[in-house]
Design a protein around this motif. Structure first.
Motif, PDB file in Angstrom:
ATOM      1  N   LEU A 100       0.940  -1.146   0.193  1.00 38.11           N
ATOM      2  CA  LEU A 100       0.204   0.094   0.404  1.00 38.11           C
ATOM      3  C   LEU A 100       0.629   0.566   0.206  1.00 38.11           C
ATOM      4  CD1 LEU A 100      -3.392   0.042   0.292  1.00 38.11           C
ATOM      5  CD2 LEU A 100      -2.508   0.330   2.613  1.00 38.11           C
ATOM      6  N   LEU A 101       0.717   2.159  -0.924  1.00 35.80           N
ATOM      7  CA  LEU A 101       1.110   3.424  -0.872  1.00 35.80           C
ATOM      8  C   LEU A 101       0.858   4.806  -0.175  1.00 35.80           C
ATOM      9  CD1 LEU A 101       2.978   3.437  -3.697  1.00 35.80           C
ATOM     10  CD2 LEU A 101       4.063   2.861  -1.787  1.00 35.80           C
ATOM     11  N   THR A 102       0.853   5.663   0.347  1.00 32.69           N
ATOM     12  CA  THR A 102      -0.562   7.177   0.872  1.00 32.69           C
ATOM     13  C   THR A 102       0.369   8.600   0.444  1.00 32.69           C
ATOM     14  OG1 THR A 102       1.587   7.464   3.013  1.00 32.69           O
ATOM     15  CG2 THR A 102      -0.078   5.622   3.182  1.00 32.69           C
ATOM     16  N   PRO A 103       0.491   9.074  -0.218  1.00 34.10           N
ATOM     17  CA  PRO A 103       1.045  10.070  -0.529  1.00 34.10           C
ATOM     18  C   PRO A 103       1.842  10.868   0.112  1.00 34.10           C
ATOM     19  CG  PRO A 103      -1.291  10.925  -0.342  1.00 34.10           C
ATOM     20  CD  PRO A 103      -1.284   9.233   0.784  1.00 34.10           C
ATOM     21  N   ARG A 104       1.791  10.337   1.452  1.00 32.25           N
ATOM     22  CA  ARG A 104       3.602  10.743   2.152  1.00 32.25           C
ATOM     23  C   ARG A 104       4.890   9.741   1.623  1.00 32.25           C
ATOM     24  NH1 ARG A 104       2.986  14.729   5.918  1.00 32.25           N
ATOM     25  NH2 ARG A 104       1.228  14.950   6.256  1.00 32.25           N
TER      26      ARG A 104
END
Length: 295
Positions: free
Chosen positions: A186-190
């Motif tokens: 999973l990837l977040t904007p941060r």
């Protein structure tokens, strides 16, 4: 008696701002549109266009006729739809618009099945962006359009149009298989603050959504390359020139070199909506097309 075809041409001039643009939208020559407007002027006995510089604008009478004539055309359209409903006829010609990934992933696979089931129905398709679809359906130049809206990025729909959600789509972050983030679940904007992006141009709905993803990070996405086509995004990521946010609907196979990683906080989702004028709600052809797209 007012010529309805000529009235349609006058409305197109009003919507597009010139005879040339109206002709292009209607598929006529500028001369043909001019002749239709002149015929309308003879029928009404009043000037409908005024020359300003090298162009023309609607006169006061022209504006009045477009406004009142629009209501007449809507009433006739509604009458025709009800007649078809009473006859149970899925027939006639529908003009349809859709954005590119919907054409590939939604419309093309289902339209052939619909036409096989209803041989008296014909559908013409024009690919365009969502805001153009709203304008074309709103102005009567298309009968049904497929558009999308991302999260809380608004798609303004006039009151005389009906919007029906026909699908929900999700976008993934596409990276090269050798990218350090390729193994993440999973990837977040941060996680993506220092990444170079391949994005759609400024002002597009997809670009607006990419900017919204970065809300709260104190940063903006770092755009390295721009392209309208997601296939080009994949090619640029494959060449290790950046990462991209690409919807699943209509997405080409990634192949062995690319990896799709789900995004979160927020999850990039979009509603795929079908738009038609309220005056066509009773049309069996519109109902059949909506049902085919929702299946």
């Amino acid at each position: 008696m007012i010529d309805l075809a000529a009235l349609t041409s006058l409305r197109a001039v009003a919507a597009h701002g010139s005879v040339v643009a109206a002709a292009d939208a209607l598929g006529f020559t500028p001369s043909a549109v001019s002749q239709q407007v002149k015929r309308l002027e003879r029928q009404t006995g009043v000037p409908l266009l005024e020359r300003v510089g090298r162009g023309v604008v609607l006169s006061r009478h022209g504006h009045h006729l477009v406004e009142a004539g629009g209501r007449v055309l809507a009433d006739l359209e509604e009458l025709e739809a009800r007649l078809h409903r009473e006859a149970g006829a899925v027939a006639g010609r529908l003009r349809m618009t859709a954005f590119s990934t919907a054409v590939r992933g939604l419309v093309a696979p289902r339209l052939r099945l619909l036409l096989n089931e209803h041989p008296d129905l014909s559908v013409t398709l024009h690919e365009c962006e969502p805001w153009d679809t709203v304008d074309l359906v709103s102005s009567g130049q298309a009968d049904l359009g497929v558009a999308h809206r991302w999260g809380d990025v608004p798609l303004v729909v006039p009151d005389h149009l009906v919007a029906t959600t026909i699908a929900t789509d999700v976008a993934d972050v596409i990276v090269h298989r050798d990218h350090p983030l390729a193994g993440r679940d999973l990837l977040t904007p941060r996680d993506l603050l220092e990444e170079d992006w391949v994005a759609t141009p400024e002002g597009t709905i997809c670009r607006q959504w990419l900017h919204r993803m970065y809300d709260g990070t104190g940063r903006l996405p770092r755009i390295a390359h721009q392209s309208m086509e997601f296939d080009s995004h994949l090619a640029l990521v494959r060449a290790r020139l950046g990462i991209a946010l690409v919807p699943r609907l209509g997405r080409q196979p990634l192949g062995p070199d690319l990896v799709a990683v789900p995004a979160a906080e927020p999850v990039p989702t979009r509603d795929v909506v079908a738009l038609h004028r309220r005056s066509m709600t009773d049309s069996p052809a519109v109902a059949a097309l909506l049902a085919a797209l929702r299946d």
